[in-house]
Design a protein around this motif. Structure first.
Motif, PDB file in Angstrom:
ATOM      1  N   ARG A 102       0.709  -1.142  -0.092  1.00  0.00           N
ATOM      2  CA  ARG A 102       0.131  -0.064  -0.062  1.00  0.00           C
ATOM      3  C   ARG A 102       0.961   1.141  -0.231  1.00  0.00           C
ATOM      4  O   ARG A 102       0.706   2.180  -0.762  1.00  0.00           O
ATOM      5  N   SER A 103       1.967   1.279   0.715  1.00  0.00           N
ATOM      6  CA  SER A 103       2.892   2.520   0.875  1.00  0.00           C
ATOM      7  C   SER A 103       3.488   2.646  -0.428  1.00  0.00           C
ATOM      8  O   SER A 103       4.026   3.899  -0.565  1.00  0.00           O
ATOM      9  N   LEU A 104       3.638   1.595  -1.286  1.00  0.00           N
ATOM     10  CA  LEU A 104       4.258   1.935  -2.486  1.00  0.00           C
ATOM     11  C   LEU A 104       3.491   2.097  -3.638  1.00  0.00           C
ATOM     12  O   LEU A 104       3.840   2.412  -4.816  1.00  0.00           O
ATOM     13  N   GLY A 105       2.116   2.425  -3.320  1.00  0.00           N
ATOM     14  CA  GLY A 105       1.299   3.063  -4.384  1.00  0.00           C
ATOM     15  C   GLY A 105       0.428   1.725  -4.935  1.00  0.00           C
ATOM     16  O   GLY A 105      -0.518   2.078  -6.078  1.00  0.00           O
ATOM     17  N   VAL A 106       0.553   0.525  -4.516  1.00  0.00           N
ATOM     18  CA  VAL A 106      -0.089  -0.395  -4.943  1.00  0.00           C
ATOM     19  C   VAL A 106      -1.730  -0.460  -4.745  1.00  0.00           C
ATOM     20  O   VAL A 106      -1.738  -0.732  -3.182  1.00  0.00           O
ATOM     21  N   GLY A 149      -1.268  -0.343 -15.700  1.00  0.00           N
ATOM     22  CA  GLY A 149      -0.454   0.718 -15.111  1.00  0.00           C
ATOM     23  C   GLY A 149       0.760   1.058 -15.663  1.00  0.00           C
ATOM     24  O   GLY A 149       1.201   0.687 -16.954  1.00  0.00           O
ATOM     25  N   VAL A 150       1.592   1.748 -15.090  1.00  0.00           N
ATOM     26  CA  VAL A 150       2.971   2.125 -15.363  1.00  0.00           C
ATOM     27  C   VAL A 150       4.127   1.536 -14.555  1.00  0.00           C
ATOM     28  O   VAL A 150       3.738   1.374 -13.550  1.00  0.00           O
ATOM     29  N   GLU A 151       5.126   1.655 -14.889  1.00  0.00           N
ATOM     30  CA  GLU A 151       6.514   1.274 -14.287  1.00  0.00           C
ATOM     31  C   GLU A 151       6.846   2.370 -13.536  1.00  0.00           C
ATOM     32  O   GLU A 151       7.272   3.393 -14.011  1.00  0.00           O
ATOM     33  N   ARG A 152       7.195   2.262 -12.050  1.00  0.00           N
ATOM     34  CA  ARG A 152       7.516   3.311 -11.303  1.00  0.00           C
ATOM     35  C   ARG A 152       9.049   2.611 -10.765  1.00  0.00           C
ATOM     36  O   ARG A 152       8.980   1.732 -10.058  1.00  0.00           O
ATOM     37  N   ARG A 153       9.988   3.486 -11.275  1.00  0.00           N
ATOM     38  CA  ARG A 153      11.300   3.081 -10.469  1.00  0.00           C
ATOM     39  C   ARG A 153      11.646   3.669  -9.088  1.00  0.00           C
ATOM     40  O   ARG A 153      11.163   4.731  -8.760  1.00  0.00           O
ATOM     41  N   MET A 154      12.045   2.530  -8.267  1.00  0.00           N
ATOM     42  CA  MET A 154      11.878   2.624  -6.884  1.00  0.00           C
ATOM     43  C   MET A 154      13.421   2.560  -6.377  1.00  0.00           C
ATOM     44  O   MET A 154      14.215   1.845  -6.899  1.00  0.00           O
ATOM     45  N   ASP A 155      13.795   3.351  -5.395  1.00  0.00           N
ATOM     46  CA  ASP A 155      14.997   3.341  -4.746  1.00  0.00           C
ATOM     47  C   ASP A 155      15.162   2.280  -3.901  1.00  0.00           C
ATOM     48  O   ASP A 155      13.905   1.695  -3.412  1.00  0.00           O
ATOM     49  N   LEU A 190       8.341  -1.151 -10.218  1.00  0.00           N
ATOM     50  CA  LEU A 190       7.050  -1.994  -9.877  1.00  0.00           C
ATOM     51  C   LEU A 190       6.039  -1.229 -10.525  1.00  0.00           C
ATOM     52  O   LEU A 190       5.902   0.153 -10.772  1.00  0.00           O
ATOM     53  N   THR A 191       5.029  -1.995 -11.114  1.00  0.00           N
ATOM     54  CA  THR A 191       3.773  -1.417 -11.909  1.00  0.00           C
ATOM     55  C   THR A 191       2.776  -0.998 -10.824  1.00  0.00           C
ATOM     56  O   THR A 191       2.351  -1.682  -9.959  1.00  0.00           O
ATOM     57  N   VAL A 192       2.437   0.213 -10.825  1.00  0.00           N
ATOM     58  CA  VAL A 192       1.494   0.967 -10.128  1.00  0.00           C
ATOM     59  C   VAL A 192       0.321   1.555 -11.154  1.00  0.00           C
ATOM     60  O   VAL A 192       0.648   1.871 -12.524  1.00  0.00           O
ATOM     61  N   PRO A 193      -0.606   1.921 -10.518  1.00  0.00           N
ATOM     62  CA  PRO A 193      -1.788   2.711 -11.602  1.00  0.00           C
ATOM     63  C   PRO A 193      -1.295   4.060 -11.967  1.00  0.00           C
ATOM     64  O   PRO A 193      -0.658   4.597 -11.150  1.00  0.00           O
ATOM     65  N   ALA A 194      -1.525   4.366 -13.171  1.00  0.00           N
ATOM     66  CA  ALA A 194      -1.309   5.555 -13.613  1.00  0.00           C
ATOM     67  C   ALA A 194      -1.540   6.672 -12.857  1.00  0.00           C
ATOM     68  O   ALA A 194      -2.660   6.877 -12.512  1.00  0.00           O
ATOM     69  N   GLY A 195      -0.663   7.717 -12.717  1.00  0.00           N
ATOM     70  CA  GLY A 195      -0.799   8.776 -11.847  1.00  0.00           C
ATOM     71  C   GLY A 195      -0.867   8.760 -10.301  1.00  0.00           C
ATOM     72  O   GLY A 195      -0.978   9.629  -9.594  1.00  0.00           O
ATOM     73  N   SER A 196      -0.877   7.492  -9.807  1.00  0.00           N
ATOM     74  CA  SER A 196      -0.603   7.268  -8.203  1.00  0.00           C
ATOM     75  C   SER A 196       0.606   7.680  -7.760  1.00  0.00           C
ATOM     76  O   SER A 196       1.600   7.808  -8.535  1.00  0.00           O
ATOM     77  N   GLU A 197       0.689   7.898  -6.570  1.00  0.00           N
ATOM     78  CA  GLU A 197       1.696   8.262  -5.910  1.00  0.00           C
ATOM     79  C   GLU A 197       1.728   7.367  -4.538  1.00  0.00           C
ATOM     80  O   GLU A 197       0.795   7.036  -4.092  1.00  0.00           O
ATOM     81  N   PRO A 198       3.118   7.162  -4.154  1.00  0.00           N
ATOM     82  CA  PRO A 198       3.382   6.354  -2.956  1.00  0.00           C
ATOM     83  C   PRO A 198       2.921   7.143  -1.777  1.00  0.00           C
ATOM     84  O   PRO A 198       3.101   8.584  -1.731  1.00  0.00           O
ATOM     85  N   ALA A 199       2.277   6.383  -0.979  1.00  0.00           N
ATOM     86  CA  ALA A 199       2.049   6.909   0.355  1.00  0.00           C
ATOM     87  C   ALA A 199       3.069   7.844   1.207  1.00  0.00           C
ATOM     88  O   ALA A 199       4.140   7.333   1.183  1.00  0.00           O
ATOM     89  N   GLY A 200       2.670   8.900   1.472  1.00  0.00           N
ATOM     90  CA  GLY A 200       3.577   9.638   2.220  1.00  0.00           C
ATOM     91  C   GLY A 200       4.488  10.898   1.292  1.00  0.00           C
ATOM     92  O   GLY A 200       5.314  11.436   1.722  1.00  0.00           O
ATOM     93  N   SER A 201       4.503  10.651  -0.170  1.00  0.00           N
ATOM     94  CA  SER A 201       4.965  11.466  -0.966  1.00  0.00           C
ATOM     95  C   SER A 201       4.521  12.680  -0.909  1.00  0.00           C
ATOM     96  O   SER A 201       3.294  13.124  -0.602  1.00  0.00           O
TER      97      SER A 201
END
Length: 299
Positions: free
Chosen positions: A105-109, A123-129, A288-299
């Motif tokens: 959930r915190s990663l935006g999934v 969805g779209v691929e978001r590159r994560m640290d 990680l694939t997430v919904p387009a336009g989503s943001e991770p929690a706390g961003s």
């Protein structure tokens, strides 16, 4: 965090269903399989344990891996791909199913099976640290070194509470307890009480080579989490005497903790005890694939 807008519907998927997810919520697993199968070519794998889980990922070929499971299954997949140095060229997807889903959930999934499966497809691929330690362990979200709990370490001894046998007016209690003791098989050892384990007390925390706190200052807790591109936020809470002590804060790419033996919690996994450990933030190390336009929690 960069997003790469790539359509998933034309891809072939390798759907790996964690056995814990199958046991804990078979209905959500079925829903996820139906949605994914209706939207893309899919190969389904139902591993019975970690070894089969690892083999399924290793034999994925050109298929994009989709993990159906909880946070531990996601962490296991990232750790395996990192160990084989395959994270850079592999976009991972997850449909969260199970009890522990806070990391996903915190990663935006999305945590609903339908929404998560649709995010895999559209969805779209978001590159994560990624934080990687000197034993090749990985941290996706947060790292915690638990607080010092002196009250646990100084548990009450056997004489701390009055013996009910000696309470006046209850001689029957002594008779009953004596009878119970005679029913215990001879030679059977009594189970010793578990000794409480205190948290860290004196640690040296270094951020990019600069000492944030040294061994002479006891600390209650240490937390580390990636907050920006290639940078982690470090918070050290000193032991307070009287008024609450202000936390010590720093940001950097490399964090080293050393001193007395300590345990640490990386995402959902507790490791240690160790005397020293270094974590390095790797920028954009995994996708990680997430919904387009989503943001991770706390961003």
């Amino acid at each position: 965090m960069a997003e790469v807008a790539t359509s998933a519907t034309s891809e072939q998927l390798l759907v790996v269903v964690d056995p814990v997810a199958r046991r804990s919520d078979g209905e959500s697993v079925r829903i996820a399989k139906d949605v994914l199968g209706a939207g893309a070519g899919m190969k389904l794998c139902l591993p019975d344990g970690p070894e089969e889980f690892a083999r399924a990922l290793a034999r994925r070929g050109s298929r994009r891996p989709v993990v159906v499971g909880d946070d531990r299954a996601l962490i296991r997949a990232v750790a395996l791909l990192h160990r084989h140095r395959e994270l850079a060229g592999c976009a991972l997807s997850v449909v969260p199913v199970g009890g522990a889903l806070s990391l996903a959930r915190s990663l935006g999934v999305p945590t609903g099976p339908v929404a998560a499966a649709r995010a895999v497809l559209d969805g779209v691929e978001r590159r994560m640290d990624l934080m990687v330690d000197d034993s090749d362990g990985v941290v996706l979200g947060a790292l915690r070194i638990p607080p010092l709990r002196p009250s646990q370490a100084a548990g009450a001894g056997p004489e701390a509470a009055p013996d009910p046998d000696d309470v006046p007016g209850r001689p029957w209690l002594r008779t009953c307890q004596s009878l119970v003791r005679t029913l215990v098989p001879p030679g059977r050892p009594s189970r010793p009480a578990a000794a409480p384990e205190p948290g860290p007390s004196r640690l040296r925390v270094e951020v990019d080579g600069e000492t944030l706190v040294d061994l002479h200052q006891p600390v209650e807790a240490v937390s580390v989490s990636p907050v920006a591109s290639g940078v982690a936020s470090v918070e050290v809470r000193p032991v307070s005497v009287g008024a609450e002590a202000s936390p010590l804060l720093a940001r950097g790419r490399t964090v080293t903790v050393s001193g007395a033996h300590f345990r640490y919690r990386a995402d959902t996994v507790v490791s240690g005890p160790v005397r020293t450990r270094t974590w390095v933030v790797q920028e954009g190390a995994w996708g990680l694939t997430v919904p387009a336009g989503s943001e991770p929690a706390g961003s």
